[in-house]
Write a protein that holds these residues in place. Sequence first.
Motif, short mmCIF file in Angstrom:
data_model
loop_
_atom_site.label_atom_id
_atom_site.label_comp_id
_atom_site.label_asym_id
_atom_site.label_seq_id
_atom_site.Cartn_x
_atom_site.Cartn_y
_atom_site.Cartn_z
N ALA A 75 0.82 -1.13 -0.18
CA ALA A 75 0.25 0.05 -0.15
C ALA A 75 0.79 1.09 0.15
O ALA A 75 1.97 1.24 0.61
N VAL A 76 0.63 2.27 -0.78
CA VAL A 76 1.30 3.41 -0.95
C VAL A 76 0.73 4.54 -0.24
O VAL A 76 1.10 5.91 -0.41
N ASP A 77 -0.31 4.60 0.76
CA ASP A 77 -1.04 5.68 1.21
C ASP A 77 -0.25 6.64 2.01
O ASP A 77 -0.11 7.91 1.87
N ALA A 78 0.81 6.02 2.81
CA ALA A 78 1.87 6.95 3.65
C ALA A 78 2.92 7.65 2.44
O ALA A 78 3.01 8.79 2.63
N ARG A 81 0.90 10.59 0.75
CA ARG A 81 0.66 11.80 1.96
C ARG A 81 2.08 12.39 2.05
O ARG A 81 1.99 13.55 1.95
N PHE A 82 3.14 11.76 1.90
CA PHE A 82 4.59 12.34 1.78
C PHE A 82 4.62 13.38 0.81
O PHE A 82 5.21 14.18 0.92
N LEU A 83 4.14 12.60 -0.39
CA LEU A 83 4.24 13.52 -1.74
C LEU A 83 3.30 14.58 -1.65
O LEU A 83 3.98 15.96 -2.30
N GLU A 84 2.29 14.60 -1.07
CA GLU A 84 1.34 15.69 -0.97
C GLU A 84 2.05 16.62 0.01
O GLU A 84 1.83 17.68 -0.41
N ASP A 85 2.76 16.29 0.87
CA ASP A 85 3.35 17.15 1.84
C ASP A 85 4.80 18.07 1.24
O ASP A 85 4.85 19.11 1.29
N ALA A 86 5.16 17.08 0.27
CA ALA A 86 6.21 17.49 -0.59
C ALA A 86 6.08 18.92 -1.52
O ALA A 86 6.96 19.54 -1.86
N ARG A 87 4.65 19.05 -1.85
CA ARG A 87 4.27 20.00 -2.76
C ARG A 87 4.45 21.51 -1.98
O ARG A 87 4.43 22.67 -2.67
N LEU A 96 11.69 17.07 -5.50
CA LEU A 96 12.34 15.95 -6.10
C LEU A 96 13.03 15.07 -5.26
O LEU A 96 12.85 13.90 -5.10
N SER A 97 13.74 15.79 -4.47
CA SER A 97 14.38 15.11 -3.16
C SER A 97 13.44 14.39 -2.27
O SER A 97 13.68 13.23 -1.86
N TRP A 98 12.35 15.09 -1.82
CA TRP A 98 11.30 14.40 -1.14
C TRP A 98 10.63 13.08 -1.95
O TRP A 98 10.40 12.09 -1.43
N ALA A 99 10.45 13.28 -3.41
CA ALA A 99 10.05 12.24 -4.10
C ALA A 99 10.81 11.14 -4.20
O ALA A 99 10.64 9.98 -4.00
N VAL A 134 -0.70 -1.04 -9.94
CA VAL A 134 -1.57 0.23 -9.67
C VAL A 134 -0.88 1.18 -8.62
O VAL A 134 -0.84 2.07 -8.70
N GLU A 135 -0.07 0.48 -7.72
CA GLU A 135 0.54 1.31 -6.61
C GLU A 135 1.69 2.07 -7.21
O GLU A 135 1.69 3.44 -6.81
N MET A 136 2.40 1.72 -8.38
CA MET A 136 3.42 2.46 -8.84
C MET A 136 2.84 3.53 -9.78
O MET A 136 3.24 4.58 -9.65
N GLN A 137 1.68 3.47 -10.06
CA GLN A 137 0.96 4.27 -11.11
C GLN A 137 0.63 5.30 -10.16
O GLN A 137 0.76 6.57 -10.66
N ARG A 138 0.08 5.13 -8.91
CA ARG A 138 -0.54 6.08 -7.97
C ARG A 138 0.69 7.02 -7.60
O ARG A 138 0.58 8.29 -7.39
N ILE A 139 1.98 6.25 -7.29
CA ILE A 139 3.13 7.26 -7.00
C ILE A 139 3.45 7.92 -8.06
O ILE A 139 3.85 9.05 -7.94
N SER A 140 3.52 7.34 -9.38
CA SER A 140 4.07 8.34 -10.35
C SER A 140 3.08 9.50 -10.84
O SER A 140 3.47 10.69 -11.00
#
Length: 202
Positions: A75-78, A81-87, A96-99, A134-140
């Motif tokens: 699961a990639v929920d965490a 959320r991390f990527l959302e904070d990175a914005r 990109l460092s966050w990503a 699907v998880e990697m698609q969501r991360i992308s």
Amino acid sequence: MAEDTTQKRRRAPAMSPEDRREAIVAATVPLLYDHGANVTTSQIAKAAGIAEGTVFRAFKDKQELLATCVKSVLAVDAELRFLEDARQAATLPERLSWAISAVSGYLDRMWKLMSVLRDSGYHPDHEKQKGPPVEMQRISEGVARLFGPDADDLRIDASLAARLLLGLVFTNRMQGDGFGDSAADTDQLVELFLHGVLRGDR
């Protein structure tokens, strides 16, 4: 008549079925990294602080429990959320460092679990699916959103930029067995991704 304190001590606290399943999964996942699919329900019950029979009341069998644990780890929920904070980061290199941190952590977690499970003879059903998980698609998609503030300065669209960054992170994690032992750190990856491998004075 004396009270059966042993039975009382082993009785699991009252929980909803879903909460019970989540608690058992949380106790099982660390054991998977050590024992793979060879982990026993006795070990799981001990780690969860419950009677072994409780495991089988929450899951129909060990295979269902393992599949649920794999789904939990993948699961990639965490990460999302991390990527959302990175914005919130001010510059693209920072974002990109966050990503890269989010993706690297996810890949390491996923690969470690898949490796130990395969070594113990277990092959998750998701490996049979065609196309990217699907998880990697969501991360992308989450990484692509990080390029938003700099969209006008990109030479390619954000979705492709995200895919290329993920590819760079992916290959950077592959070491040993013919891939070499060196790897770039996060700052180097960001620099290479944004500016290439040539020195600035060339």
